[in-house]
Write a protein that holds these residues in place. Structure first.
Motif, short mmCIF file in Angstrom:
data_model
loop_
_atom_site.label_atom_id
_atom_site.label_comp_id
_atom_site.label_asym_id
_atom_site.label_seq_id
_atom_site.Cartn_x
_atom_site.Cartn_y
_atom_site.Cartn_z
N LEU A 1 0.81 -1.22 0.00
CA LEU A 1 0.00 0.00 0.00
C LEU A 1 0.84 1.27 0.00
CD1 LEU A 1 -2.65 -1.16 2.63
CD2 LEU A 1 -2.73 -1.41 0.14
N ALA A 2 2.11 1.14 0.34
CA ALA A 2 3.01 2.30 0.39
C ALA A 2 4.44 1.79 0.42
CB ALA A 2 2.72 3.16 1.62
N THR A 3 5.41 2.70 0.32
CA THR A 3 6.81 2.30 0.39
C THR A 3 7.20 1.85 1.79
OG1 THR A 3 7.44 4.60 0.74
CG2 THR A 3 7.50 3.77 -1.53
N GLY A 4 6.40 2.24 2.76
CA GLY A 4 6.56 1.78 4.13
C GLY A 4 5.19 1.56 4.73
N LEU A 5 5.03 0.49 5.50
CA LEU A 5 3.72 0.15 6.04
C LEU A 5 3.70 0.30 7.55
CD1 LEU A 5 2.99 -3.13 4.01
CD2 LEU A 5 2.45 -0.76 3.37
N ASP A 6 2.53 0.61 8.10
CA ASP A 6 2.42 0.64 9.55
C ASP A 6 2.29 -0.81 10.05
OD1 ASP A 6 -0.34 -0.21 9.58
OD2 ASP A 6 -0.98 1.85 9.27
N PRO A 7 2.45 -1.04 11.35
CA PRO A 7 2.44 -2.41 11.87
C PRO A 7 1.17 -3.20 11.52
CG PRO A 7 3.33 -0.93 13.52
CD PRO A 7 2.81 -0.06 12.40
N GLU A 8 0.03 -2.54 11.56
CA GLU A 8 -1.22 -3.24 11.25
C GLU A 8 -1.27 -3.66 9.79
OE1 GLU A 8 -6.07 -2.48 11.49
OE2 GLU A 8 -4.68 -1.11 12.49
N GLN A 9 -0.85 -2.77 8.90
CA GLN A 9 -0.82 -3.11 7.48
C GLN A 9 0.18 -4.24 7.21
OE1 GLN A 9 0.26 0.82 6.09
NE2 GLN A 9 -1.79 1.20 5.26
N ALA A 10 1.33 -4.17 7.86
CA ALA A 10 2.35 -5.19 7.66
C ALA A 10 1.88 -6.55 8.16
CB ALA A 10 3.64 -4.78 8.37
N ARG A 11 1.19 -6.57 9.29
CA ARG A 11 0.69 -7.83 9.83
C ARG A 11 -0.37 -8.43 8.90
NH1 ARG A 11 2.63 -11.53 13.15
NH2 ARG A 11 3.36 -9.85 14.53
N ALA A 12 -1.24 -7.59 8.35
CA ALA A 12 -2.26 -8.08 7.42
C ALA A 12 -1.60 -8.64 6.15
CB ALA A 12 -3.22 -6.95 7.06
#
Length: 222
Positions: A141-152
């Motif tokens: 979704l982006a060049t860097g993801l937040d923890p929730e996005q990364a876990r999903a």
């Protein structure tokens, strides 16, 4: 890609292949992979696309799991039924108990795949290019993801990977070396892909072809 990141990816590949790792160690490895996804989602997409597509395309060409289709947001088996339940493995495994969590052959598949994971499985049979495109379109979704996005992202991709490995093992056994070799090989390939550099796709294709479950094995098992 730092050397330490490479080490953690290699550890993750080992964790996929070694069921006797203790829970704390496995959780630590998974957490590091989620952190890597958060910081380098594009690299992880390149790695996962190659690794996953190699596993799926190494199945018997006649295996239904290698011949899924996508329709109306669902992955479908060749007979038109939705894919993503432990029941989909009972063409090769007979349930030995009413409790699937106690069934050595089916326990890994108790948690159903999400629609996203099922579609990813179907896409993986088309090769790493198509798989990478799907990952980039749906999870990066982006060049860097937040923890929730990364876990999903991790859950969607890795659950699919685990199901694919489980399916291959039904034909090749637990000692199959193709899985760890492919996982490690794609570490360097992913780096080259992200950098836009050429890599030896012909050699990779030959190795995949040499380790694909022979056509006809699926019918012999069913």
């Amino acid at each position: 890609m730092s050397q330490q990141d490479t080490v953690w990816v290699s550890r993750f590949v080992v964790a996929l292949c070694e069921p006797l790792l203790d829970t704390e160690t496995r959780q630590d490895i998974d957490d590091h992979m989620v952190s890597l996804i958060a910081s380098r989602p594009q690299w992880c997409a390149a790695w996962l696309s190659g690794f996953l597509s190699d596993i799926v395309r190494s199945l018997d060409p006649e295996d239904p799991w290698r011949n899924l289709t996508i329709s109306k947001g669902k992955a479908l088996l060749p007979d038109g039924t939705p894919f993503g339940s432990w029941v989909d493995a009972t063409d090769l495994i007979h349930a030995s108990t009413m409790d699937q969590r106690s069934d050595l052959g089916l326990a890994a598949l108790v948690t159903p795949l999400s629609d996203e994971s099922s579609i990813l499985m179907a896409t993986a049979s088309q090769g790493w290019h198509a798989t990478l495109h799907w990952l980039e379109s749906n999870l990066v979704l982006a060049t860097g993801l937040d923890p929730e996005q990364a876990r999903a992202y991790f859950n969607t991709a890795v659950r699919t990977l685990r199901w694919a490995i489980h399916r291959r093992r039904l034909f090749t056994g637990m000692e199959d070396q193709f899985v760890p070799v492919a996982g490690d090989a794609w570490i360097n390939r992913a780096e080259l892909i992200v950098a836009g550099k050429p890599w030896d796709e012909a050699r990779a294709a030959r190795y995949l072809n040499a380790n694909t479950v022979e056509a006809g094995n699926y019918k012999q098992f069913t």
